[in-house]
Each structure stands twice: as structure tokens, then as C-alpha cells.
Scaffold this motif. Structure first.
Motif, short mmCIF file in Angstrom:
data_model
loop_
_atom_site.label_atom_id
_atom_site.label_comp_id
_atom_site.label_asym_id
_atom_site.label_seq_id
_atom_site.Cartn_x
_atom_site.Cartn_y
_atom_site.Cartn_z
N ALA A 166 8.78 8.09 -7.63
CA ALA A 166 10.07 7.59 -7.06
C ALA A 166 9.68 6.35 -6.30
N GLY A 167 8.63 6.51 -5.35
CA GLY A 167 8.36 5.35 -4.39
C GLY A 167 7.81 4.05 -5.08
N ARG A 168 6.98 4.57 -5.91
CA ARG A 168 6.30 3.28 -7.02
C ARG A 168 7.48 2.62 -7.90
N PHE A 169 8.38 3.26 -8.18
CA PHE A 169 9.53 2.80 -8.78
C PHE A 169 10.22 1.93 -8.24
N VAL A 198 9.04 6.64 -15.53
CA VAL A 198 10.06 5.69 -14.82
C VAL A 198 9.32 4.49 -14.41
N VAL A 199 8.13 4.58 -13.92
CA VAL A 199 7.43 3.47 -13.42
C VAL A 199 6.93 2.45 -14.40
N LYS A 200 6.29 3.08 -15.87
CA LYS A 200 6.35 2.23 -17.04
C LYS A 200 7.38 1.68 -17.24
N GLU A 201 8.55 2.28 -17.35
CA GLU A 201 9.86 1.50 -17.85
C GLU A 201 10.31 0.50 -16.99
N GLU A 202 10.31 0.53 -15.75
CA GLU A 202 10.38 -0.51 -14.61
C GLU A 202 9.58 -1.60 -14.77
N SER A 245 0.95 -1.11 -0.13
CA SER A 245 0.10 -0.03 -0.18
C SER A 245 0.84 1.39 0.07
N ALA A 246 2.11 1.11 0.98
CA ALA A 246 2.73 2.37 0.91
C ALA A 246 3.75 2.62 -0.46
N PHE A 247 4.10 1.64 -1.36
CA PHE A 247 4.61 1.84 -2.65
C PHE A 247 3.50 2.49 -3.46
N GLY A 304 0.85 6.23 -14.70
CA GLY A 304 1.26 7.12 -15.75
C GLY A 304 2.61 7.72 -15.73
N SER A 305 3.52 7.39 -14.59
CA SER A 305 4.86 7.71 -14.68
C SER A 305 5.63 7.18 -15.86
#
Length: 86
Positions: A21-24, A51-55, A13-15, A48-49
Motif C-alpha cells: 500500500a505504501g509503494r502504491f 496494486v503496484v504493478k497496476e499503478e 526510500s520510505a516508499f 511483485g504486488s
């Protein structure tokens, strides 16, 4: 690692509720044991981020056996987007 095992719901949940950056970071941590964290990882397909999509893409490319499920997720997202426009 340890928090994912001992305090799983809180950690996931925190992520999910963190800044990009935290979701990444969350994806990076969960990707280390992708099979165990599959449901949580796939919940990031709407993120939608960049960096998140790339990871997420990096993790998904390593999990070829998820291909059908991933394609269905993206297909249903596109269908929902088309439906929202009309």
C-alpha cells in the motif's frame, strides 16, 4: 509533493521499503510529476504486488516517450529470469 522536494532521498526510500500500500501510494505521488521522478518510477518494474504493478502500468501508459526504455527494462528482466533457471 513537499517531502519529495525537501527530503527526496528519505521519501523515495520510505516508499520503496514500505508495504504494498505504501509503494502504491509512492507511485501515485511520484506519478503526478512522472518526468521528474522517472528513475524512481522505473525502479518499480520488479515489484511483485498487483496494486503496484497496476499503478505502474497506469503511469507508463501516460508516458509514451519512455516506451523504448521500458521495453528494454522488461526485456532485460525476462533475460535475467531465463538465465536464473539454467
Amino acid at each position: 509533493g513537499e517531502y519529495l522536494e525537501n527530503r527526496r532521498e528519505e521519501t523515495v526510500s520510505a516508499f520503496l521499503n514500505a508495504e504494498a500500500a505504501g509503494r502504491f501510494l509512492g507511485l501515485r505521488v511520484m506519478g503526478k510529476d512522472a518526468r521528474q521522478n522517472k528513475k524512481e518510477i522505473l525502479s518499480y518494474t520488479q515489484d511483485g504486488s498487483k496494486v503496484v504493478k497496476e499503478e505502474l502500468l497506469h503511469i507508463l501508459c501516460q508516458q509514451r516517450e519512455w516506451e523504448e526504455e521500458v521495453m528494454a527494462l522488461f526485456a532485460s528482466k525476462k533475460a535475467a529470469e531465463r538465465g536464473a533457471c539454467h
